[in-house]
Design an enzyme around this catalytic site. Structure first.
Site, PDB file in Angstrom:
ATOM      1  NE  ARG A 174      32.781  16.650  67.941  1.00 17.00           N
ATOM      2  CZ  ARG A 174      32.462  15.729  67.047  1.00 17.00           C
ATOM      3  NH1 ARG A 174      33.251  14.695  66.831  1.00 17.00           N
ATOM      4  NH2 ARG A 174      31.336  15.808  66.374  1.00 17.00           N
ATOM      5  CB  THR A 218      34.094   6.906  65.405  1.00 16.72           C
ATOM      6  OG1 THR A 218      33.488   8.017  64.765  1.00 16.72           O
ATOM      7  CG2 THR A 218      34.440   7.189  66.812  1.00 16.72           C
ATOM      8  CB  THR A 236      35.930  10.193  65.215  1.00 16.02           C
ATOM      9  OG1 THR A 236      35.375   9.940  63.930  1.00 16.02           O
ATOM     10  CG2 THR A 236      35.532  11.588  65.645  1.00 16.02           C
ATOM     11  CG  ASN A 241      32.382  12.756  60.587  1.00 16.42           C
ATOM     12  OD1 ASN A 241      31.685  12.044  61.306  1.00 16.42           O
ATOM     13  ND2 ASN A 241      31.865  13.575  59.691  1.00 16.42           N
ATOM     14  CD  GLU A 286      34.585  14.742  63.687  1.00 15.16           C
ATOM     15  OE1 GLU A 286      33.524  14.110  63.625  1.00 15.16           O
ATOM     16  OE2 GLU A 286      35.708  14.212  63.598  1.00 15.16           O
ATOM     17  CG  ASP A 330      29.780  14.991  63.441  1.00 14.97           C
ATOM     18  OD1 ASP A 330      29.047  14.411  62.616  1.00 14.97           O
ATOM     19  OD2 ASP A 330      30.624  14.388  64.120  1.00 14.97           O
ATOM     20  CB  SER A 366      26.718  10.292  68.056  1.00 20.42           C
ATOM     21  OG  SER A 366      25.776  11.110  67.435  1.00 20.42           O
ATOM     22  N   GLY A 374      30.694   4.444  64.694  1.00 12.51           N
ATOM     23  CA  GLY A 374      29.512   4.314  63.821  1.00 12.51           C
ATOM     24  C   GLY A 374      28.543   5.477  63.865  1.00 12.51           C
TER      25      GLY A 374
HETATM   26  N1  GLY Z   1      31.888  12.050  63.973  1.00 11.43           N
HETATM   27  C1  GLY Z   1      30.963  11.222  64.623  1.00 11.43           C
HETATM   28  C2  GLY Z   1      30.572  11.749  65.942  1.00 11.43           C
HETATM   29  O1  GLY Z   1      31.342  12.463  66.566  1.00 11.43           O
HETATM   30  O2  GLY Z   1      29.490  11.490  66.376  1.00 11.43           O
END
Ligand code: GLY
Length: 576
Positions: free
Chosen positions: A105, A385, A403, A405, A424, A427, A457, A478
């Site tokens: 991440r 994503t 992703t 985002n 990102e 988020d 998510s 999504g």
């Molecule tokens: N950027 C969407 C997620 O990581 O949930």
């Protein structure tokens, strides 16, 4: 019997036979058969990427090698979400039964502060300088560091790094033919892409735009991939690519510096384990909320005979929506990067706690989200994503979601690199208590802090058969709807006995606590079901829309791999 009567009976018989012969055909045509592969399967959102993955396996690579090659290829052929300028999560189930969760991440830059996205009047900044658009929206990318970690620790050792990067580099260098979908999607995002010179030149053809059938080349991305191919992933973090990104950031008031890039590290996390009706589920722990929210909902649903309620019934949706509302309320309060905040994972998944939460569900009345807060837990501990799933011939499985985002991320292509950067930072709770891009409300634990990972998510998931072997693996794109898509696909397989393609294609719903409304799909719910749910006090979103899109692989009892791409989206499952 008169001749005319016989003729009428015959005509009726022929007509009825015709109608009955159509009925099963229509049922079958509603969702395609999964793609079958005796040995291996790659299911990704682009045919060229899936093909590259299968080629790697045929050359002796394992599912992890293939996952890296597919991820790099998607960065070229699926630029809306595939990336090396973003981050994600990779779940690996090895043939020996060991499971790993790689967290790559993005991280907040060192210069990011709690109120970096709030103006002097305390309002969220919009446009350039916000958490969604422009240079400040990007977290420090993790994709290449994650792939490097996966390669070194879990690769087959039979394929070189160069072999994994080269196919993507060649696609960027030589180009590929644009589909109608990608050509139009680029134009749909012209307003923001046009603001950034490299994005405008590369993705909008300097305002002349691309058409279906054009050969789409990305020479700067090819050069970046070429450096990474020769020098390894570290080049992105310490080499010429890092210097180009940092220089472009500096020139445009961005936050990412050379030091941020140099400091970035991917991490192995302990996979989250839970069960649903006796089947073991392996999924992503924080900094994803996906695994916890899904396991919370599934545990609450175990109290009901969901199978008897029926797949698309008001009774099932009532308990699913109410359980989701409660889990998302907990998400907002408790979930964040575990390196920075105490995320009480065990307490949130505790049976007694969840039974108390479930007991507040009324089977014929919606609970207003304003009346539902997060639960009281005992003590304390810690749009866009893309997902792909890979199963190799030896029995290794990878479920990877990554992703940038939003579609095309921050819309910024770092000058001279061809790399689209993520947004990102949205988020994080840019302003705790205020909704983000997806309307999600998040709390103080997920506030911006230097070096912190924003809450996600993404829910790459693997479900085991009762003998411990992999049954199916899946994930979705999504935003927060990912959780609903993965969770309902799991329910569809386990409770409703669907195959992987049918489970992924079946209509679904989404409720994320706030906004207090049911998101539903076009033709996904009968008017009667909507009427019943409305009579319980539920509100529906203004219009229907897709609830994420998933890809997955199921392994049948003979070891045959069944690949599935969501009919809501494009992509290709390729097996052999
Ligand atoms: N950027 C969407 C997620 O990581 O949930």
């Amino acid at each position: 019997m008169k001749k005319t009567t016989i003729q009428i009976i015959l005509v009726c018989f022929v007509f009825a036979s015709f109608i009955f012969s159509l009925a099963p055909l229509q049922a079958v045509a509603a969702t395609p058969e999964p793609v079958r592969g005796k040995h291996a399967m790659v299911a990704s959102q682009h045919e060229l990427a899936s093909k590259i993955g299968i080629d790697i396996i045929k050359k002796g690579g394992n599912a992890v090698d293939a996952a890296i090659a597919v991820g790099l290829a998607l960065a070229v052929v699926y630029p809306e979400a595939g990336n090396i300028g973003g981050g994600g999560f990779m779940m690996i189930r090895q043939k020996d039964g060991k499971t790993f969760a790689i967290d790559y991440r993005e991280k907040a830059p060192l210069a990011a502060t709690r109120d970096v996205f709030v103006d002097k009047d305390g309002n969220l900044i919009r446009g350039e300088g916000s958490s969604t658009i422009g240079y400040r929206a990007s977290g420090v990318p993790g994709t290449l560091a994650g792939f490097d970690l996966a390669f070194r620790k879990h690769g087959s050792g039979k394929i070189t790094w160069k072999q994994l990067v080269q196919p993507a580099r060649l696609l960027a260098q030589n180009g590929y033919v644009l589909t109608d979908r990608l050509a139009n999607l680029l134009i749909a995002f012209k307003e923001h892409l046009a603001k950034y010179p490299d994005s405008n030149r590369i993705f909008l053809n300097n305002g002349k735009y691309f058409q279906e059938g054009d050969l789409f080349k990305q020479p700067e991305l090819a050069q970046t991939l070429s450096r990474v191919e020769v020098q390894g992933a570290k080049e992105f973090y310490t080499g010429k690519t890092a210097q180009l990104i940092a220089a472009d950031m500096k020139a445009n008031n961005g936050l990412i510096t050379l030091e941020d890039l140099k400091k970035y590290e991917a991490k192995e996390r302990t996979p989250l384990r839970g069960t649903y009706r006796g089947y073991e589920i392996l999924t992503m722990p924080p900094p994803s909320s996906g695994g916890i929210v899904m396991l919370q909902v599934l545990r609450m649903l175990e109290a009901y005979d969901v199978k008897a309620m029926g797949h698309n019934s008001a009774a099932k949706y009532q308990v699913l929506i109410e359980a989701s509302r409660r889990a998302f309320a907990d998400r907002a309060e408790f979930m964040a990067d575990p390196d920075f905040a105490d995320v009480p994972v065990a307490n949130l998944l505790d049976k007694t706690y969840l039974e108390k939460r479930r007991a507040t569900i009324d089977l014929s009345k919606a609970t207003a989200s304003t009346e539902i807060g997060h639960g009281q837990i005992a003590g304390s501990e810690g749009t866009e994503t893309t997902h792909y799933t890979i199963a190799d011939a030896a029995g290794n499985v990878v479920s990877n979601t990554y992703t940038i985002n939003d579609l095309y991320g921050s819309r910024v292509t770092a000058k001279g690199t061809g790399v689209l950067l993520n947004d990102e930072m949205d988020d994080f709770a840019a302003k705790p208590g205020k909704a983000n891009l997806y309307g999600l409300i998040q709390g103080e634990r997920n506030a911006v802090q230097p070096q912190k990972r924003p809450l996600s998510s993404m829910t790459p998931t693997i479900v085991l058969k009762k003998d411990g072997s992999v049954w199916f693996a899946l994930g979705a794109r999504g935003g927060p709807r990912i959780i609903s898509a993965v969770m309902q696909s799991v329910i569809n397989v386990i409770d409703h006995g669907m195959d992987i393609q049918t489970a992924i294609d079946a209509p679904r719903v989404h409720h994320q606590w706030f906004p207090d409304e049911i998101n539903y799909e076009m033709y996904g719910m009968s008017p009667d079901t909507m009427k019943i749910l409305s009579s319980y006090g539920h509100k529906f979103a203004g219009r229907p829309g897709n609830i994420a899109s998933a890809t997955g692989i199921m392994i049948d009892d003979d070891g045959v791999k069944l690949g599935a791409i969501d009919s809501r989206s494009d992509g290709e499952a390729i097996g052999y």
